[in-house]
Design a protein around this motif. Structure first.
Motif, mmCIF file in Angstrom:
data_model
loop_
_atom_site.group_PDB
_atom_site.id
_atom_site.type_symbol
_atom_site.label_atom_id
_atom_site.label_comp_id
_atom_site.label_asym_id
_atom_site.label_seq_id
_atom_site.Cartn_x
_atom_site.Cartn_y
_atom_site.Cartn_z
ATOM 1 N N THR A 1 -19.737 -9.958 120.330
ATOM 2 C CA THR A 1 -18.341 -9.942 119.897
ATOM 3 C C THR A 1 -17.895 -8.529 119.550
ATOM 4 O OG1 THR A 1 -18.571 -12.183 119.013
ATOM 5 C CG2 THR A 1 -16.689 -10.904 118.247
ATOM 6 N N GLU A 2 -18.803 -7.726 118.993
ATOM 7 C CA GLU A 2 -18.436 -6.366 118.617
ATOM 8 C C GLU A 2 -18.243 -5.476 119.839
ATOM 9 O OE1 GLU A 2 -20.674 -4.544 115.547
ATOM 10 O OE2 GLU A 2 -19.860 -5.930 114.058
ATOM 11 N N TYR A 3 -18.793 -5.859 120.960
ATOM 12 C CA TYR A 3 -18.526 -5.149 122.215
ATOM 13 C C TYR A 3 -17.220 -5.639 122.827
ATOM 14 C CZ TYR A 3 -19.137 -3.388 126.980
ATOM 15 O OH TYR A 3 -18.959 -2.747 128.181
ATOM 16 N N LEU A 4 -16.987 -6.944 122.753
ATOM 17 C CA LEU A 4 -15.854 -7.549 123.442
ATOM 18 C C LEU A 4 -14.514 -7.229 122.786
ATOM 19 C CD1 LEU A 4 -14.777 -9.492 125.624
ATOM 20 C CD2 LEU A 4 -15.205 -11.374 124.031
ATOM 21 N N VAL A 5 -14.437 -7.303 121.468
ATOM 22 C CA VAL A 5 -13.139 -7.166 120.788
ATOM 23 C C VAL A 5 -12.485 -5.811 121.041
ATOM 24 C CG1 VAL A 5 -11.989 -7.082 118.536
ATOM 25 C CG2 VAL A 5 -13.613 -8.918 119.043
ATOM 26 N N PRO A 6 -13.174 -4.666 120.901
ATOM 27 C CA PRO A 6 -12.509 -3.391 121.215
ATOM 28 C C PRO A 6 -12.024 -3.309 122.654
ATOM 29 C CG PRO A 6 -14.517 -2.996 119.968
ATOM 30 C CD PRO A 6 -14.531 -4.439 120.362
ATOM 31 N N GLY A 7 -12.806 -3.885 123.582
ATOM 32 C CA GLY A 7 -12.357 -3.913 124.970
ATOM 33 C C GLY A 7 -11.101 -4.731 125.152
ATOM 34 N N MET A 8 -11.029 -5.860 124.437
ATOM 35 C CA MET A 8 -9.832 -6.698 124.530
ATOM 36 C C MET A 8 -8.618 -6.004 123.916
ATOM 37 S SD MET A 8 -10.218 -9.460 126.200
ATOM 38 C CE MET A 8 -8.612 -10.065 125.694
ATOM 39 N N LEU B 1 -20.257 0.546 141.756
ATOM 40 C CA LEU B 1 -19.185 -0.120 141.012
ATOM 41 C C LEU B 1 -19.169 0.357 139.566
ATOM 42 C CD1 LEU B 1 -16.929 -2.210 140.974
ATOM 43 C CD2 LEU B 1 -18.655 -3.957 140.454
ATOM 44 N N GLY B 2 -20.358 0.532 138.988
ATOM 45 C CA GLY B 2 -20.415 1.029 137.613
ATOM 46 C C GLY B 2 -19.806 2.409 137.477
ATOM 47 N N ALA B 3 -20.012 3.268 138.497
ATOM 48 C CA ALA B 3 -19.424 4.615 138.466
ATOM 49 C C ALA B 3 -17.901 4.547 138.505
ATOM 50 C CB ALA B 3 -19.954 5.435 139.633
ATOM 51 N N VAL B 4 -17.356 3.656 139.339
ATOM 52 C CA VAL B 4 -15.900 3.488 139.409
ATOM 53 C C VAL B 4 -15.358 2.974 138.088
ATOM 54 C CG1 VAL B 4 -14.048 2.183 140.521
ATOM 55 C CG2 VAL B 4 -15.892 3.122 141.903
ATOM 56 N N VAL B 5 -16.047 2.003 137.516
ATOM 57 C CA VAL B 5 -15.606 1.394 136.260
ATOM 58 C C VAL B 5 -15.558 2.422 135.141
ATOM 59 C CG1 VAL B 5 -16.377 -0.172 134.428
ATOM 60 C CG2 VAL B 5 -16.254 -0.978 136.798
ATOM 61 N N GLU B 6 -16.553 3.310 135.075
ATOM 62 C CA GLU B 6 -16.608 4.276 133.979
ATOM 63 C C GLU B 6 -15.441 5.251 133.997
ATOM 64 O OE1 GLU B 6 -21.096 4.800 132.418
ATOM 65 O OE2 GLU B 6 -20.588 5.948 134.212
ATOM 66 N N TRP B 7 -14.861 5.489 135.176
ATOM 67 C CA TRP B 7 -13.747 6.434 135.273
ATOM 68 C C TRP B 7 -12.389 5.750 135.182
ATOM 69 C CZ3 TRP B 7 -14.003 11.564 134.843
ATOM 70 C CH2 TRP B 7 -15.259 12.150 134.950
ATOM 71 N N ASN B 8 -12.384 4.453 134.948
ATOM 72 C CA ASN B 8 -11.128 3.737 134.717
ATOM 73 C C ASN B 8 -10.547 4.191 133.375
ATOM 74 O OD1 ASN B 8 -9.159 1.791 133.984
ATOM 75 N ND2 ASN B 8 -10.154 0.228 135.218
ATOM 76 N N PRO B 9 -9.267 4.567 133.305
ATOM 77 C CA PRO B 9 -8.684 4.984 132.023
ATOM 78 C C PRO B 9 -8.868 3.953 130.917
ATOM 79 C CG PRO B 9 -7.192 5.508 133.816
ATOM 80 C CD PRO B 9 -8.297 4.709 134.420
ATOM 81 N N MET B 10 -8.808 2.667 131.280
ATOM 82 C CA MET B 10 -8.999 1.633 130.271
ATOM 83 C C MET B 10 -10.432 1.640 129.735
ATOM 84 S SD MET B 10 -8.222 -2.428 130.560
ATOM 85 C CE MET B 10 -6.894 -2.027 131.685
ATOM 86 N N SER B 11 -11.393 1.915 130.629
ATOM 87 C CA SER B 11 -12.791 2.004 130.196
ATOM 88 C C SER B 11 -12.986 3.156 129.221
ATOM 89 C CB SER B 11 -13.705 2.189 131.405
ATOM 90 O OG SER B 11 -13.688 1.056 132.251
ATOM 91 N N ALA B 12 -12.329 4.283 129.497
ATOM 92 C CA ALA B 12 -12.442 5.435 128.593
ATOM 93 C C ALA B 12 -11.940 5.082 127.204
ATOM 94 C CB ALA B 12 -11.666 6.623 129.165
ATOM 95 N N THR B 13 -10.789 4.420 127.134
ATOM 96 C CA THR B 13 -10.243 4.039 125.833
ATOM 97 C C THR B 13 -11.136 3.013 125.153
ATOM 98 O OG1 THR B 13 -7.965 4.493 126.523
ATOM 99 C CG2 THR B 13 -8.268 2.999 124.664
ATOM 100 N N ALA B 14 -11.611 2.009 125.908
ATOM 101 C CA ALA B 14 -12.470 0.982 125.317
ATOM 102 C C ALA B 14 -13.753 1.594 124.766
ATOM 103 C CB ALA B 14 -12.787 -0.086 126.359
ATOM 104 N N THR B 15 -14.380 2.492 125.516
ATOM 105 C CA THR B 15 -15.619 3.130 125.057
ATOM 106 C C THR B 15 -15.367 3.997 123.828
ATOM 107 O OG1 THR B 15 -16.501 3.154 127.317
ATOM 108 C CG2 THR B 15 -17.516 4.647 125.731
ATOM 109 N N ALA B 16 -14.282 4.774 123.861
ATOM 110 C CA ALA B 16 -13.961 5.638 122.719
ATOM 111 C C ALA B 16 -13.679 4.819 121.467
ATOM 112 C CB ALA B 16 -12.763 6.517 123.056
#
Length: 276
Positions: free
Chosen positions: A73-80, A213-228
């Motif tokens: 859940t702690e991984y999912l909520v920030p992504g959502m 696919l993982g490389a593409v996903v990591e450069w998605n702007p949404m992925s950057a915000t979710a990870t940060a």
């Protein structure tokens, strides 16, 4: 002498007057947008409830965040939270295209008001709605077991990055709405937004995906915000050791700034040419 006394001379007072006029017009347009909330409470409620339904579905049914150390859940909520900011693009488009279709924007442009006040009113109202959506999602996340661990300052920084992403997507929505011109075109945009939203690390870590696919996903702007945001909240991030993952906070700023620098001038220019 009479000409000298009647001609407006540019100066601090004139600049202050123009600024005051712009602020007053912008606030009027903002109040107009906020009044729609009172007249259309069902639409506002749907915009708030839909991301909550997604969060609950992926928490209890689909199983987002599986394979991440600790509580998924702690991984999912920030992504959502990041996904909610990106999906606000559709409501922005719908509101702008409806005004265009009804001729509301043309009527405003014919009035003695600051031309950009319409766009400012739309953007301020959208950002206020985004703050409300974040508050609701944060409360629901807390209820299902999500917590932040790095204190109030880091949490506010995470919220700032989320709202920065929303502000960038807001101008994408305004520009696309003025290009589309009709509410029916929002459906076409929805078809594109969903794949881009899910092609991110919102629900699963890039490490669990095929390498390309993982490389593409990591450069998605949404992925950057979710990870940060995960880093600032102190939540597990499923780090892969890549440059994008290690510099997520930097990318979470650079991506929205780049999007704004492209779509903000495009939207302003398009708006200025609507009636030409």
């Amino acid at each position: 002498m009479s000409a000298a006394t009647t001609t407006a001379v540019p100066g601090p007072d004139g600049a202050a007057s123009r600024l005051g006029w712009a602020l007053a017009d912008s606030w009027t347009m903002t109040r107009r947008e906020l009044a729609h909330w009172a007249r259309q409470p069902v639409a506002v409620l749907v915009n708030l409830v839909f991301p909550v339904m997604l969060l609950l579905m992926f928490t209890y049914l689909v199983g987002g965040g599986r394979g991440v150390p600790g509580d998924p859940t702690e991984y999912l909520v920030p992504g959502m939270l990041a996904l909610t900011m990106a999906f606000g693009l559709e409501s922005t488009m719908l509101a702008v295209t409806q005004d265009l279709g009804k001729g509301v924007v043309d009527r405003f442009r014919s009035m003695p008001m600051v031309p950009g006040a319409v766009l400012v009113g739309r953007s301020v109202a959208d950002m206020l709605q985004s703050v409300a959506a974040l508050a609701v999602m944060t409360g629901v996340g807390y209820a299902v077991g999500w917590r932040w661990h790095h204190g109030a300052a880091a949490a506010l920084g995470a919220v700032g990055l989320l709202l920065l992403l929303r502000f960038a997507m807001l101008w994408v929505g305004i520009q696309l709405a003025m290009v589309a011109g009709r509410p029916e075109m929002v459906t076409a945009v929805q078809i594109l937004v969903w794949p881009v939203g899910f092609l991110s690390n919102v629900f699963a870590t890039p490490a669990s995906m095929p390498g390309w696919l993982g490389a593409v996903v990591e450069w998605n702007p949404m992925s950057a915000t979710a990870t940060a945001v995960r880093e600032l909240f102190g939540n597990p991030g499923g780090a892969t050791g890549s440059w994008a993952a290690e510099n997520a906070e930097l990318l979470a700023v650079l991506w929205p700034v780049a999007i704004i620098s492209v779509f903000f001038p495009l939207a302003v220019r398009k708006f200025a040419r609507l009636s030409r």
